[in-house]
Design an enzyme around this catalytic site. Structure first.
Site, PDB file in Angstrom:
ATOM      1  N   HIS A   7     -30.677  27.011 -33.195  1.00 40.11           N
ATOM      2  CA  HIS A   7     -30.289  28.335 -32.698  1.00 40.11           C
ATOM      3  C   HIS A   7     -31.241  29.427 -33.160  1.00 40.11           C
ATOM      4  O   HIS A   7     -30.816  30.504 -33.589  1.00 40.11           O
ATOM      5  CB  HIS A   7     -28.844  28.663 -33.105  1.00 40.11           C
ATOM      6  N   ASP A  20     -32.837  21.484 -29.450  1.00 42.26           N
ATOM      7  CA  ASP A  20     -31.411  21.704 -29.184  1.00 42.26           C
ATOM      8  C   ASP A  20     -31.239  22.154 -27.743  1.00 42.26           C
ATOM      9  O   ASP A  20     -31.072  23.323 -27.468  1.00 42.26           O
ATOM     10  CB  ASP A  20     -30.857  22.756 -30.153  1.00 42.26           C
ATOM     11  N   ASP A  58     -27.594  15.136 -30.355  1.00 45.45           N
ATOM     12  CA  ASP A  58     -27.706  16.592 -30.365  1.00 45.45           C
ATOM     13  C   ASP A  58     -27.951  17.105 -31.782  1.00 45.45           C
ATOM     14  O   ASP A  58     -27.395  18.109 -32.191  1.00 45.45           O
ATOM     15  CB  ASP A  58     -26.425  17.216 -29.771  1.00 45.45           C
ATOM     16  N   HIS A 111     -27.598  18.284 -23.565  1.00 45.03           N
ATOM     17  CA  HIS A 111     -27.345  19.535 -22.854  1.00 45.03           C
ATOM     18  C   HIS A 111     -28.645  20.302 -22.657  1.00 45.03           C
ATOM     19  O   HIS A 111     -29.545  20.262 -23.473  1.00 45.03           O
ATOM     20  CB  HIS A 111     -26.277  20.387 -23.556  1.00 45.03           C
ATOM     21  N   GLU A 126     -23.193  24.054 -23.246  1.00 43.93           N
ATOM     22  CA  GLU A 126     -22.769  23.562 -24.563  1.00 43.93           C
ATOM     23  C   GLU A 126     -22.800  24.697 -25.573  1.00 43.93           C
ATOM     24  O   GLU A 126     -21.881  24.855 -26.368  1.00 43.93           O
ATOM     25  CB  GLU A 126     -23.678  22.400 -25.003  1.00 43.93           C
ATOM     26  N   GLU A 127     -23.869  25.468 -25.527  1.00 46.62           N
ATOM     27  CA  GLU A 127     -24.044  26.555 -26.499  1.00 46.62           C
ATOM     28  C   GLU A 127     -23.036  27.690 -26.317  1.00 46.62           C
ATOM     29  O   GLU A 127     -22.842  28.496 -27.207  1.00 46.62           O
ATOM     30  CB  GLU A 127     -25.466  27.108 -26.422  1.00 46.62           C
TER      31      GLU A 127
END
Length: 186
Positions: A149, A14, A76, A2, A48-49
Site C-alpha cells: 500500500h 499487491d 497476495d 486481484h 480487493e483494496e
C-alpha cells in the site's frame, strides 16, 4: 489474485505478482497438456483494496456453485516465495494440503500452518461460506515494511525467482487439489 492497487504505486507486488503467478500456473498446466479431474478456474478480482468487493460479488453471483468448489488458492503476500498454506483452523484440510504440496517441497514450500489467515484478502468471502479457501504463506521480504500500500509498490521490487517459485507452487498445489480427494466444506 486481484488487479487493483493503491494510489501512486502500480500494484506490482499487491497484487500483480499473484495475478501473474495464477496465470502462469494455468499456462503451465495447459502447455503440458494435462487434463485435471476437476475444472481449474483463474479469477482476477477487482476491488480487493476497497473491501474485497470483487470476491464478495463473485461469491454472491456464484452462490449456487459454492458447494462444488474444491478449493480457492490466493497468492497476495507480495513477491516473497510461497512457504506453504494455512489449514484455516480445519484439521481435516491439513493432510490433503500437505499431499498436494509434496512436489513443491523441494523448492521450499513445506509448511501447512496451524492457523487461520484472516479477512485481508480474497479467500475470505469463500471461507466465510465454508469453502476451503487458502491464502499462501509467503516470505515477507519488504512487503509489510516498504511496498504494501505504498508508492514503492512497483516492478523494481518484484523478485523474478520468487515469482517463478510462486507460480510453480500454485500450479503444483492446484494440480494436487484438482485431482485429489474431495475436500469437505465447513
Amino acid at each position: 489474485g486481484h488487479l487493483d492497487s493503491w494510489d501512486l504505486g502500480t500494484g506490482a507486488t499487491d497484487n500483480g505478482t499473484g495475478c501473474v503467478a495464477a496465470l502462469e500456473a494455468l499456462r503451465a498446466i495447459q502447455a503440458l497438456g494435462l487434463k485435471p479431474k476437476r475444472t481449474l478456474r483463474v479469477v482476477l478480482f477487482s476491488g480487493e483494496e476497497q473491501g474485497l468487493l470483487g470476491s464478495i460479488a463473485y461469491v454472491k453471483a456464484h452462490e449456487a456453485e459454492l458447494a462444488r468448489i474444491q478449493a480457492v488458492l490466493i497468492e497476495d503476500g507480495g513477491t516473497g516465495k510461497i512457504k506453504g498454506w494455512p489449514d484455516m483452523g480445519q484439521e481435516h484440510w491439513r493432510a490433503p494440503l500437505a499431499a498436494a504440496l509434496v512436489p513443491a517441497n523441494q523448492i521450499g514450500a513445506t509448511e501447512i500452518g496451524d492457523l487461520t489467515v484472516g479477512a485481508g484478502t480474497d479467500h475470505w468471502p469463500f471461507h466465510q461460506k465454508g469453502v476451503p479457501a487458502f491464502a499462501a504463506l509467503q516470505e515477507e521480504l519488504d512487503y509489510e515494511t516498504k511496498t504494501h500500500h505504498s508508492q514503492s509498490d512497483v516492478l523494481d521490487h518484484v523478485v523474478k525467482e520468487d515469482l517463478l517459485q510462486g507460480a510453480q507452487v500454485l500450479a503444483v498445489t492446484a494440480w494436487g487439489l484438482l485431482n485429489g480427494e474431495r475436500l469437505p466444506h465447513r
